[in-house]
Design a protein around this motif. Structure first.
Motif, PDB file in Angstrom:
ATOM      1  N   ALA A  69      95.177 -12.427  64.424  1.00 40.40           N
ATOM      2  CA  ALA A  69      93.915 -12.106  63.727  1.00 40.40           C
ATOM      3  C   ALA A  69      92.876 -11.278  64.257  1.00 40.40           C
ATOM      4  O   ALA A  69      92.369 -10.370  63.935  1.00 40.40           O
ATOM      5  N   ARG A  70      93.164 -11.452  65.832  1.00 43.03           N
ATOM      6  CA  ARG A  70      92.300 -10.473  66.703  1.00 43.03           C
ATOM      7  C   ARG A  70      92.902  -8.799  66.833  1.00 43.03           C
ATOM      8  O   ARG A  70      91.959  -8.064  66.824  1.00 43.03           O
ATOM      9  N   LEU A  71      94.028  -8.888  66.892  1.00 42.06           N
ATOM     10  CA  LEU A  71      94.694  -7.693  67.204  1.00 42.06           C
ATOM     11  C   LEU A  71      95.291  -6.674  65.949  1.00 42.06           C
ATOM     12  O   LEU A  71      95.140  -5.388  66.059  1.00 42.06           O
ATOM     13  N   THR A  72      95.465  -7.611  64.789  1.00 47.69           N
ATOM     14  CA  THR A  72      95.983  -6.764  63.800  1.00 47.69           C
ATOM     15  C   THR A  72      95.045  -5.402  63.302  1.00 47.69           C
ATOM     16  O   THR A  72      95.621  -4.399  62.919  1.00 47.69           O
ATOM     17  N   PRO A  73      93.807  -5.856  63.017  1.00 48.68           N
ATOM     18  CA  PRO A  73      92.878  -4.788  62.633  1.00 48.68           C
ATOM     19  C   PRO A  73      93.029  -3.676  63.684  1.00 48.68           C
ATOM     20  O   PRO A  73      92.831  -2.579  63.276  1.00 48.68           O
ATOM     21  N   LEU A  74      93.179  -3.847  64.859  1.00 49.45           N
ATOM     22  CA  LEU A  74      93.058  -2.694  65.873  1.00 49.45           C
ATOM     23  C   LEU A  74      94.417  -2.065  65.486  1.00 49.45           C
ATOM     24  O   LEU A  74      94.246  -0.569  65.738  1.00 49.45           O
ATOM     25  N   ALA A  75      95.484  -2.692  65.611  1.00 51.30           N
ATOM     26  CA  ALA A  75      96.571  -1.949  65.319  1.00 51.30           C
ATOM     27  C   ALA A  75      96.607  -0.866  63.897  1.00 51.30           C
ATOM     28  O   ALA A  75      96.972  -0.053  63.689  1.00 51.30           O
ATOM     29  N   ALA A  76      95.820  -1.767  62.908  1.00 50.91           N
ATOM     30  CA  ALA A  76      96.076  -0.767  61.542  1.00 50.91           C
ATOM     31  C   ALA A  76      94.995   0.253  61.843  1.00 50.91           C
ATOM     32  O   ALA A  76      95.151   1.484  61.191  1.00 50.91           O
ATOM     33  N   ASP A  77      93.924   0.330  62.727  1.00 50.23           N
ATOM     34  CA  ASP A  77      93.002   1.493  63.143  1.00 50.23           C
ATOM     35  C   ASP A  77      93.755   2.768  63.603  1.00 50.23           C
ATOM     36  O   ASP A  77      93.849   3.814  62.954  1.00 50.23           O
ATOM     37  N   ALA A 138      85.860   7.523  69.991  1.00 52.83           N
ATOM     38  CA  ALA A 138      84.869   6.460  69.801  1.00 52.83           C
ATOM     39  C   ALA A 138      85.426   5.017  69.844  1.00 52.83           C
ATOM     40  O   ALA A 138      85.261   3.953  70.133  1.00 52.83           O
ATOM     41  N   CYS A 139      86.571   5.085  68.745  1.00 60.70           N
ATOM     42  CA  CYS A 139      87.172   3.865  68.298  1.00 60.70           C
ATOM     43  C   CYS A 139      88.093   3.264  69.317  1.00 60.70           C
ATOM     44  O   CYS A 139      88.089   2.023  69.645  1.00 60.70           O
ATOM     45  N   ARG A 140      88.725   4.295  70.273  1.00 62.09           N
ATOM     46  CA  ARG A 140      89.570   3.447  71.289  1.00 62.09           C
ATOM     47  C   ARG A 140      88.642   3.139  72.451  1.00 62.09           C
ATOM     48  O   ARG A 140      89.140   1.976  73.029  1.00 62.09           O
ATOM     49  N   ALA A 141      87.282   3.574  72.376  1.00 62.96           N
ATOM     50  CA  ALA A 141      86.538   3.214  73.537  1.00 62.96           C
ATOM     51  C   ALA A 141      85.802   1.562  72.931  1.00 62.96           C
ATOM     52  O   ALA A 141      85.931   0.841  73.684  1.00 62.96           O
ATOM     53  N   THR A 142      85.560   1.413  71.422  1.00 66.45           N
ATOM     54  CA  THR A 142      85.430   0.269  71.170  1.00 66.45           C
ATOM     55  C   THR A 142      86.403  -0.692  71.166  1.00 66.45           C
ATOM     56  O   THR A 142      86.122  -1.884  71.539  1.00 66.45           O
ATOM     57  N   HIS A 143      87.696  -0.469  70.975  1.00 67.83           N
ATOM     58  CA  HIS A 143      88.986  -1.260  71.058  1.00 67.83           C
ATOM     59  C   HIS A 143      88.918  -1.538  72.580  1.00 67.83           C
ATOM     60  O   HIS A 143      89.237  -3.126  72.741  1.00 67.83           O
ATOM     61  N   ALA A 144      88.825  -0.890  73.410  1.00 70.26           N
ATOM     62  CA  ALA A 144      88.621  -1.375  75.034  1.00 70.26           C
ATOM     63  C   ALA A 144      87.905  -2.224  75.196  1.00 70.26           C
ATOM     64  O   ALA A 144      88.114  -3.482  76.103  1.00 70.26           O
ATOM     65  N   GLU A 145      86.547  -2.141  74.544  1.00 68.32           N
ATOM     66  CA  GLU A 145      85.607  -3.116  74.892  1.00 68.32           C
ATOM     67  C   GLU A 145      85.994  -4.461  74.242  1.00 68.32           C
ATOM     68  O   GLU A 145      85.648  -5.469  74.546  1.00 68.32           O
ATOM     69  N   ALA A 146      86.481  -4.220  72.906  1.00 69.26           N
ATOM     70  CA  ALA A 146      86.777  -5.543  72.297  1.00 69.26           C
ATOM     71  C   ALA A 146      87.664  -6.305  73.086  1.00 69.26           C
ATOM     72  O   ALA A 146      88.022  -7.504  72.695  1.00 69.26           O
ATOM     73  N   LEU A 147      88.672  -5.781  73.732  1.00 70.35           N
ATOM     74  CA  LEU A 147      89.721  -6.581  74.402  1.00 70.35           C
ATOM     75  C   LEU A 147      89.410  -6.989  75.735  1.00 70.35           C
ATOM     76  O   LEU A 147      90.250  -7.653  76.522  1.00 70.35           O
ATOM     77  N   ARG A 148      88.114  -6.975  76.012  1.00 68.45           N
ATOM     78  CA  ARG A 148      87.693  -7.488  77.381  1.00 68.45           C
ATOM     79  C   ARG A 148      87.728  -9.175  77.563  1.00 68.45           C
ATOM     80  O   ARG A 148      87.750  -9.615  76.586  1.00 68.45           O
TER      81      ARG A 148
END
Length: 148
Positions: A69-77, A138-148
């Motif tokens: 649930a946490r990672l699927t939306p990031l992969a979709a991006d 910007a999206c990649r930077a946001t993903h990195a923060e979401a993965l903290r």
């Protein structure tokens, strides 16, 4: 009248000599040399990383289904980015070789590295491409923060 004859003679000599030189030098019109392949698009590395990141997310999700649930939306991006980049650079998206990312920490490191690539590509991109590449960075930077 003498001047006119002289100009004509000079023109004829000039044209005749010019054609002879072009013939001797070989203008390349009749050569069968293949054209060099076009240079790869500067955004190809950004596309390749988008596909690699999507695959990395899939592998982590397969290994740790509780994170789906946490990672699927990031992969979709990343898949969305790859599709847009493929349209922009007029190429077919093909998955690069899989990376050895098997954890959330590995995903974060991959996102940070890919974000640097996207920032560099954005800085070098012409105006009509900078918006898309900037939003990917910007999206990649946001993903990195979401993965903290």
């Amino acid at each position: 009248m003498v001047l006119t004859d002289r100009v004509r003679t000079t023109r004829r000599r000039l044209l005749g000599g010019g054609l002879g030189v072009a013939t001797l030098a070989g203008c390349g019109v009749f050569r069968d040399e293949p054209k060099p392949p076009p240079a790869p698009d500067p955004l190809q590395p950004v596309l390749d990383e988008a596909l690699a990141l999507a695959g990395a997310y899939d592998r982590v999700i397969a290994a740790q289904p509780a994170l789906s649930a946490r990672l699927t939306p990031l992969a979709a991006d990343h898949r969305s980015h790859a599709a847009e980049l493929a349209k922009l650079i007029d190429t077919k998206a093909s998955a690069p070789p899989p990376e050895a990312v098997d954890s959330v920490a590995g995903l974060r490191a991959a996102e940070l590295a890919a974000q640097k690539t996207a920032v560099a590509a954005c800085r070098a991109a012409p105006a009509d491409r900078a918006g898309l590449v900037g939003s990917i960075a910007a999206c990649r930077a946001t993903h990195a923060e979401a993965l903290r």
